[in-house]
Design an enzyme around this catalytic site. Structure first.
Site, mmCIF file in Angstrom:
data_model
loop_
_atom_site.group_PDB
_atom_site.id
_atom_site.type_symbol
_atom_site.label_atom_id
_atom_site.label_comp_id
_atom_site.label_asym_id
_atom_site.label_seq_id
_atom_site.Cartn_x
_atom_site.Cartn_y
_atom_site.Cartn_z
ATOM 1 N N GLU A 152 0.817 -1.221 0.000
ATOM 2 C CA GLU A 152 0.000 0.000 0.000
ATOM 3 C C GLU A 152 0.848 1.267 0.000
ATOM 4 O O GLU A 152 0.805 2.068 0.946
ATOM 5 C CB GLU A 152 -0.955 -0.008 1.195
ATOM 6 C CG GLU A 152 -2.003 -1.088 1.098
ATOM 7 C CD GLU A 152 -3.114 -0.993 2.138
ATOM 8 O OE1 GLU A 152 -2.893 -0.366 3.182
ATOM 9 O OE2 GLU A 152 -4.196 -1.533 1.895
ATOM 10 N N CYS A 159 11.713 15.782 2.829
ATOM 11 C CA CYS A 159 13.109 15.902 3.271
ATOM 12 C C CYS A 159 13.929 16.684 2.247
ATOM 13 O O CYS A 159 13.489 16.914 1.120
ATOM 14 C CB CYS A 159 13.692 14.511 3.500
ATOM 15 S SG CYS A 159 14.175 13.679 1.988
ATOM 16 N N GLU A 307 -6.634 -8.027 -0.677
ATOM 17 C CA GLU A 307 -7.031 -8.083 0.735
ATOM 18 C C GLU A 307 -8.518 -7.805 0.872
ATOM 19 O O GLU A 307 -9.086 -6.987 0.133
ATOM 20 C CB GLU A 307 -6.292 -7.010 1.556
ATOM 21 C CG GLU A 307 -4.817 -7.234 1.738
ATOM 22 C CD GLU A 307 -4.189 -6.120 2.585
ATOM 23 O OE1 GLU A 307 -4.892 -5.517 3.424
ATOM 24 O OE2 GLU A 307 -3.000 -5.850 2.390
HETATM 25 C C1 GLA Z 1 -4.130 -2.788 4.941
HETATM 26 C C2 GLA Z 1 -2.736 -3.396 4.990
HETATM 27 C C3 GLA Z 1 -2.651 -4.666 5.780
HETATM 28 C C4 GLA Z 1 -3.493 -4.578 7.013
HETATM 29 C C5 GLA Z 1 -4.907 -4.280 6.624
HETATM 30 C C6 GLA Z 1 -5.865 -4.254 7.794
HETATM 31 O O1 GLA Z 1 -4.855 -3.105 3.846
HETATM 32 O O2 GLA Z 1 -2.196 -3.601 3.720
HETATM 33 O O3 GLA Z 1 -1.301 -4.896 6.113
HETATM 34 O O4 GLA Z 1 -2.999 -3.595 7.861
HETATM 35 O O5 GLA Z 1 -4.947 -3.004 6.039
HETATM 36 O O6 GLA Z 1 -7.181 -4.040 7.358
HETATM 37 ZN ZN ZN Z 2 12.502 12.325 1.262
#
Ligand code: GLA
Ligand code: ZN
Length: 669
Positions: A152, A159, A307
Site C-alpha cells: 500500500e 526531506c 485483501e
Molecule cells: C491494509 C494493509 C494490511 C493490514 C490491513 C488491515 O490493507 O495492507 O497490512 O494492515 O490493512 O485491514
Molecule cells: Zn525524502
C-alpha cells in the site's frame, strides 16, 4: 510486461508466520487448516525485513525456506512480498535519511510502517539489495507465483533529498525558470522565483497556495513512487523475468495517480474494506463496484482482490462483523467485476501488535469450526466450482472518466463550493446509475493512451481540467456516433491548471450546443429545481451552472431564482452522435432518471432483461450473470428464459428467490 494468468481462482491471503516462529505447533497446524479452507495462495513476507536481514548485509532465509517448502508441498502458491513496506530499526538508526520528513519538514523517528523516503539513495539501495537477495534465493522456486512489491504505497516525504529531486523534476519539465513562472502564474502574490533553490515542497509551513505547483508536486511524488516500484520490479525480476509483479492499491486514494503507477507492474491488485452493515449496503456495494471496475480498467485486464476481511476490521471506529452471507456475496462481487482471486487479510490473528483483533480466518482459539472459518471454507469451495469463469472477461461499452489529476486540481479548489466540489462522489454517483441498471462500466482517465472508440457511452462528470487534448477525443467520440454525458464546471483549466481563455467547456461548445457562463453555489439549506420537458421535477442542490447561447435541445429548465427558465439539462446532435449536458447536481434518484433517458439513446445492454427489485444488482462477466442481493431482504426475481445456476447446477426458470445477502451465478441454458 509479463502476462499474469492464474490457472485457478486464488483463495487465501496474508500469512505472517514470522510472528509465530516460536510456536512450531501453530505453524504445523496452519497448513492443515489452510487445506481445509481451500486456501491455494498466500502472501508471504510483507513485513519480514527485520527477520530476513537482522544485520546489515547478512541475509537469513532459513526460517522462510521452511515455510516455503511446507506451503509448496501442500500445493499452496506463494505471493512473495518484498519487505520494503517497513524497514528494520538498525537501518533507521544507521541511516536517518531513510526516514521521512513530515509536511512540517520534521524528520520522523523509527516506527510505524510506510515511513520512509522513496527518494533516499540509501533506502533505494538497501531495498534493491534485499530484493535482489530474495530473487536470487526464491526467483526460480516453483512455489513462487507472483511478487508483491512493498505494501500500500502512500504518503509524501518533505526531506531535503526530496526537495532537491523535486527541483530536478521541475528543471526537466520547464527548462527555464521563466517558463515555470509563466505556467505557475507567479505574478500573483509576488511569487516569482529567481533561483531554483527558492522552490520548496508545498507545505502549510510555507507555499500552500499555488495550485499549479501543487499539481506538479503530486506528479513528482507519483513519479518517485513509480520509479521506486520499477526499481523493485527490476530487482525481483533480475533472476527470473517470468514471475509477474503486483502492487496492492487502495480505495479513495489521492496521493498518487494510480493510472501512472500501474505502468510499473504486470497486474493490478487492491485491498477492499467496505463498511457493510453501516446503514445502506446498496450504496456500499455501489462504491465497491466502482473500485472493482477502476482496478480492472487500469490495465484493461482482470485484477486481483489482494485483501479483504473475512469478518471485521479493527481500525474503523465501529468494526461490525460481516453478516451471514456477506462474505460470500462480497467475495463473489469482486469476481463478477473481473477479479481472479479472493484473498484476505489475515490468515491468523497475532497475539500482539496493532492488528491482534483484526478479523482473520483463524482466530486466537485456533478453531476451524467457527462461523468465520466456515464462511471462508464455503467461498473456497465455491471458487473451485466455477473455473470456467476465470477466462470470462467483463466487456463494457460504457465508461466513466475518472482522472486523478483532475481530482487533484479540484481538491481544495477555491471556487464555487470551496473544497467541496465532490468530484469522486460525483463520478461514483454516475457509475452507480449505470451499475444499478446492470450496465458494465469501465473507468478511464485522460492519459494519452486512453481510447474511447469502443464505447457507445462516455460519462465525463466535473471534468474541470482538460489535459492531453482530451476535448478532441470527446469531440471525435461524439462525431463518430457516441453518446456523451458531461456536467457543470467542465473544460475550465488546462493540464497546468491555468484557465483556458474563451468559452467553456473549452473546445466543446459546438459539440454541446451551448456555453457555460456562470456557476452558482447554493448554501446547504438551499435548493432549486430542474423541470423536465415531461413535467416531472428534479431537486437540485449545491451547484447550478448557467448556460447561454443554447442551440441544444432543452430537456430540463431551472424552476427558480433569477435563472428560472434557463436550461439545466440539454442534448445536442453533433456529427453522428449526441452530447448531453447536465448543469446542476441531482439526487441519486433523479440522476437515475436522467441516465435512463441517456442510455435509451444508446445500444447498451443490461445484464438482466427483466426489472429487478431495488438493491438486487445484475453484473455480467462473459456469459455469466451474477445476481447479487444487497437489499437486506429476501427477493423474488423474474427470469426471462431458462438459466443454469453454475454453483449448484440447478435450472432456474420463470422466478427464483434470492435470500438476504444472496448471490447466484447464472448462465443462459
Ligand atoms: C491494509 C494493509 C494490511 C493490514 C490491513 C488491515 O490493507 O495492507 O497490512 O494492515 O490493512 O485491514
Ligand atoms: Zn525524502
Amino acid at each position: 510486461m509479463v502476462k499474469y494468468e492464474p490457472e485457478v481462482f486464488l483463495h487465501g491471503g496474508d500469512y505472517n508466520p514470522d510472528q509465530w516462529l516460536d510456536y512450531p505447533e501453530i505453524l504445523e497446524k496452519d497448513i492443515a487448516l489452510m487445506q481445509q479452507a481451500h486456501v491455494n495462495a498466500v502472501s508471504l513476507g510483507i513485513f519480514s525485513w527485520a527477520l530476513l536481514e537482522k544485520e546489515e548485509g547478512v541475509y537469513d532465509f532459513s526460517w522462510m525456506d521452511r515455510i516455503v517448502e511446507r506451503l509448496t508441498e501442500a500445493g499452496i502458491g506463494i505471493i512473495l512480498a518484498t519487505p520494503s513496506g517497513a524497514r528494520p530499526a538498525w537501518l533507521a538508526q544507521k541511516y536517518p535519511e531513510v526516514l521521512r520528513c513530515n509536511e512540517r519538514f520534521v524528520r520522523q523517528h523509527f516506527g510505524r510502517r510506510h515511513n520512509h523516503c522513496l527518494t533516499s539513495p540509501v533506502y533505494r539501495e538497501k531495498v534493491r539489495a534485499m530484493d535482489t537477495a530474495l530473487a536470487q534465493h526464491y526467483g526460480r522456486h516453483t512455489g513462487v507465483k507472483l511478487w508483491h512489491i512493498g505494501n500500500e504505497f502512500g504518503g509524501y516525504c518533505y526531506c531535503p533529498l526530496c526537495a532537491d529531486a523535486f527541483r530536478e523534476f521541475l528543471k526537466e519539465k520547464y527548462g527555464t525558470l521563466d517558463a515555470l513562472n509563466a505556467r505557475w502564474w507567479t505574478g500573483f502574490w509576488s511569487q516569482r522565483y529567481t533561483a531554483w533553490a527558492q522552490i520548496e515542497p508545498p507545505s502549510s509551513e510555507g507555499q500552500d497556495s499555488n495550485p499549479s505547483m501543487m499539481l506538479d508536486w503530486r506528479r513528482f511524488e507519483t513519479e518517485q513512487c513509480r520509479s521506486f516500484i520499477a526499481m523493485e520490479r527490476d530487482a525481483v525480476q533480475s533472476v527470473n523475468p517470468d514471475i509477474p509483479v503486483t502492487i496492492n492499491l487502495m480505495e479513495g486514494f489521492l496521493d498518487y495517480d494510480y493510472f501512472a503507477l500501474q505502468e510499473a507492474v504486470d497486474v493490478v491488485s487492491w485491498d477492499s474494506y467496505p463498511e457493510w452493515g453501516s446503514g445502506d449496503d446498496v450504496a456500499t456495494a455501489a462504491s465497491t463496484a466502482f473500485y472493482h471496475d477502476l482496478m480492472r480498467s487500469m490495465k484493461s485486464q482482470p485484477f486481483l482482490l489482494m485483501e479483504s476481511t473475512p469478518s471485521q476490521v479493527n481500525w474503523k471506529p465501529h468494526n461490525k462483523l460481516k453478516r451471514p452471507g456477506m462474505h460470500m456475496l462480497a467475495s463473489l462481487q469482486s469476481v463478477a467485476h473481473g477479479s481472479q482471486s479472493v484473498l484476505m487479510f489475515q490468515w491468523r490473528k497475532g497475539r500482539g501488535g496493532a492488528e491482534a483483533f483484526h478479523g482473520a480466518v483463524v482466530s486466537h482459539d485456533g478453531r476451524s469450526d467457527t462461523r468465520v472459518f466456515r464462511d471462508v471454507e464455503a467461498v473456497g469451495e465455491t471458487l473451485q466450482k466455477i473455473p470456467e469463469i476465470l477466462s470470462a472477461t467483463v466487456k463494457a461499452r460504457a465508461c466513466v472518466i475518472y482522472d486523478y489529476e483532475n481530482r487533484w486540481a479540484l481538491e481544495g479548489v477555491e471556487a464555487a463550493q470551496k473544497g467541496h466540489m465532490q468530484y469522486l462522489e460525483t463520478v461514483m454517483s454516475m457509475h452507480r446509475a449505470l451499475w444499478e441498471k446492470g450496465v458494465s462500466v469501465d473507468v478511464r482517465d485522460m492519459r494519452e493512451e486512453t481510447d474511447l472508440s469502443d464505447y457507445s457511452l462516455v460519462v465525463a462528470p466535473l471534468l474541470f481540467m482538460f489535459r492531453n487534448g482530451f476535448e478532441d477525443k470527446l469531440r471525435v467520440f461524439v462525431e463518430k456516433g457516441g453518446t456523451l454525458l458531461m456536467t457543470y464546471f467542465s473544460g475550465i483549466v488546462d493540464g497546468d491548471r491555468l484557465t483556458f481563455l474563451g468559452d467553456a467547456p473549452h473546445g466543446l461548445t459546438e459539440v454541446l450546443g451551448l456555453r457555460a457562463e456562470e456557476i452558482d453555489a447554493l448554501y446547504p439549506q438551499d435548493q432549486n429545481t430542474c423541470v423536465l420537458s415531461d413535467g416531472t421535477c428534479c431537486t437540485v442542490r449545491e451547484l447550478c451552472e448557467i448556460p447561454r447561447d443554447v442551440t441544444a435541445q432543452v430537456i430540463g429548465r431551472y424552476g427558480n431564482d433569477f435563472y428560472a427558465g434557463l436550461p439545466c439539462l440539454t442534448v445536442h446532435s453533433y456529427g453522428k452522435g449526441r452530447a448531453w449536458y447536465l448543469g446542476a447536481k441531482l439526487s441519486q434518484t433523479d440522476l437515475m432518471r436522467v441516465m435512463e433517458r441517456v442510455c435509451g439513446e444508446t445500444d447498451l445492454a443490461a445484464a438482466w432483461n427483466t426489472p429487478l427489485p431495488y438493491g438486487v444488482i445484475a453484473s455480467r462477466r462473459g456469459d455469466y450473470v451474477f445476481l447479487q442481493n444487497f437489499s437486506g431482504r429476501e427477493q423474488k426475481i423474474e427470469c426471462s428464459g431458462t438459466f443454469r445456476d453454475i454453483v449448484n447446477g440447478q435450472c432456474v426458470t420463470d422466478t427464483c428467490m434470492l435470500p438476504v445477502n444472496g448471490i447466484m451465478i447464472l448462465k443462459k441454458a
